[in-house]
Design an enzyme around this catalytic site. Structure first.
Site, short mmCIF file in Angstrom:
data_model
loop_
_atom_site.label_atom_id
_atom_site.label_comp_id
_atom_site.label_asym_id
_atom_site.label_seq_id
_atom_site.Cartn_x
_atom_site.Cartn_y
_atom_site.Cartn_z
N ASP A 297 0.85 -1.20 0.00
CA ASP A 297 0.00 0.00 0.00
C ASP A 297 0.88 1.25 0.00
O ASP A 297 0.54 2.28 0.59
CB ASP A 297 -0.95 0.01 1.20
CG ASP A 297 -2.14 0.96 1.01
OD1 ASP A 297 -2.39 1.36 -0.15
OD2 ASP A 297 -2.79 1.32 2.00
N LEU B 28 -1.25 10.09 13.68
CA LEU B 28 -2.03 9.67 12.51
C LEU B 28 -1.11 9.36 11.33
O LEU B 28 -0.32 10.20 10.89
CB LEU B 28 -3.02 10.78 12.12
CG LEU B 28 -4.13 11.08 13.13
CD1 LEU B 28 -5.05 12.17 12.58
CD2 LEU B 28 -4.94 9.83 13.44
#
Length: 391
Positions: free
Chosen positions: A272, A308
């Site tokens: 990814d 994050l």
């Protein structure tokens, strides 16, 4: 051409005979053919890696609005240095014309360049038919999220020259089952991902022909009901294979361990990777995440919110090495999750692996670092020809 190396599964020295782009034979080497001191200097030979999900690499972004065929060709050559002999450029949620442009650029690269055509096994369309909810949506732009649309998909498929091979969607939308059947009839693999679907909707997607879960455990709410929830539903669906991001940042080891125990040989590793993968640590401006930071450890996070993640910046060699070093899988088994198993899932000839008659897509690697916990590529052979050699 002959290649002397250690077989990645057995550790025994072998001579791989390559003729006309294929493995003609694999010969075991004894002490007479190869003295002990020469064995110790041999690299490991393994099948080339097959990555079902690469968004970009080395500064090349398959989702850049101005993506051109030359960018795609350069990206293909860049991923070779990571041991990848086959991959699926991943086009994510965006404006319809942006997705259309990406499809045309990838198709043109394959039409103009034999190396691109040989390395790009298909296109992965991740979106825009995803959950609109925060959390499951991930970094996908809400303004472009939409219900499944067969006419729009067909338009993109035509622009790609029929190369869209995987579609990730959320089956929470009305009409999802009809869309899935539409894709399946055309030979496209449908994967469930970025979803907030309930168990019944997931079951309906499986019944309609969905076969895969995209990066299971990521693209999800930060907080979920104990049960039921869409992670349990996908883990429990025996028909679903799953892809996992095992870079050490996206999923805790216990999640990886449970998923591998439940799914067994139906676990596939994906990078990814985003365009910043392969670049030096530092601070970067990106079109999707804005200002992001790539740490020396390889973790990519939002500049203002270090907690994050801003995508994956590690290629499959790192994922394989991590699983092996953590004791979650042996090196051969981890390697298979990123090579012959995804190839088999997508019905590619390289699924035969290291065997006579298989395509000669071969990676030569060495163990590196303390205790040999890391992996480094020394050379890559595609269809019997060397496409990368480390200096």
């Amino acid at each position: 051409m002959n290649i002397d190396a250690l077989h990645y599964r057995t550790g025994e020295p072998v001579r791989v005979h390559v003729e006309d782009g294929a493995i003609a034979a694999i010969e075991a080497l004894g002490i007479r053919e190869l003295p002990l001191e020469e064995r110790e200097g041999l690299p490991i030979v393994a099948p080339g890696l097959v990555d079902l999900q690469i968004n970009g690499y080395g500064g090349y972004d398959f989702n850049h609005p101005a993506l051109g065929a030359e960018d795609v060709k350069k990206a293909v050559r860049a991923v070779w240095r990571e041991g990848v002999t086959g991959f699926y450029p991943t086009v994510i949620t965006g404006a319809p014309y942006t997705i259309l442009g990406a499809m045309r650029a990838i198709a043109r690269a394959c039409e103009e360049d034999e190396a691109s055509a040989a390395t790009i096994k298909g296109i992965h369309l991740e979106g825009p038919f995803l959950s609109p909810e925060d959390g499951p949506r991930g970094a996908h732009a809400l303004e472009h999220i939409r219900p499944p649309d067969t006419a729009l998909f067909d338009q993109w498929q035509e622009a790609s020259g029929g190369r869209i091979s995987i579609v990730t969607l959320s089956p929470e939308w009305e009409g999802s089952a009809e869309f899935i059947r539409h894709c399946v009839r055309r030979g496209v693999t449908v994967s469930i991902g970025h979803t907030s679907a309930d168990a019944a909707q997931i079951a309906g997607a499986v019944a309609a022909g969905a076969r895969l879960s995209t990066h299971l455990g990521n693209g999800a709410h930060a907080m979920l009901p104990r049960h039921p929830n869409y992670l349990w539903a996908q883990l429990a669906a025996d028909e679903l294979w799953c892809t996992l991001i095992a870079d050490g940042f996206h999923l805790p080891d216990e999640v990886l361990k449970v998923a591998m125990k439940v799914k067994g040989r139906r676990v596939l590793l994906v990078s990814d990777a985003v365009a910043l993968a392969g670049l030096a640590p530092g601070s970067y401006d990106t079109p999707v995440g804005g200002r992001v930071v790539l740490t020396p450890a390889g973790r990519l996070h939002l500049a203002g919110e270090p907690g994050l993640l801003a995508g994956s910046a590690q290629m499959l060699l790192r994922h394989i090495a991590r699983l092996s070093a953590a004791g979650l899988a042996s090196l051969p088994d981890a390697w298979d999750m990123a090579s012959v198993h995804p190839a088999g899932f997508m019905a590619l000839p390289v699924a035969a692996g290291l065997a006579a008659g298989a395509p000669a897509d071969l990676a030569l690697i060495r163990r590196t670092g303390p205790g040999g916990g890391g992996l480094a590529l020394t050379a890559l052979c595609q269809a019997g020809g060397w496409v990368y050699r480390r200096e």
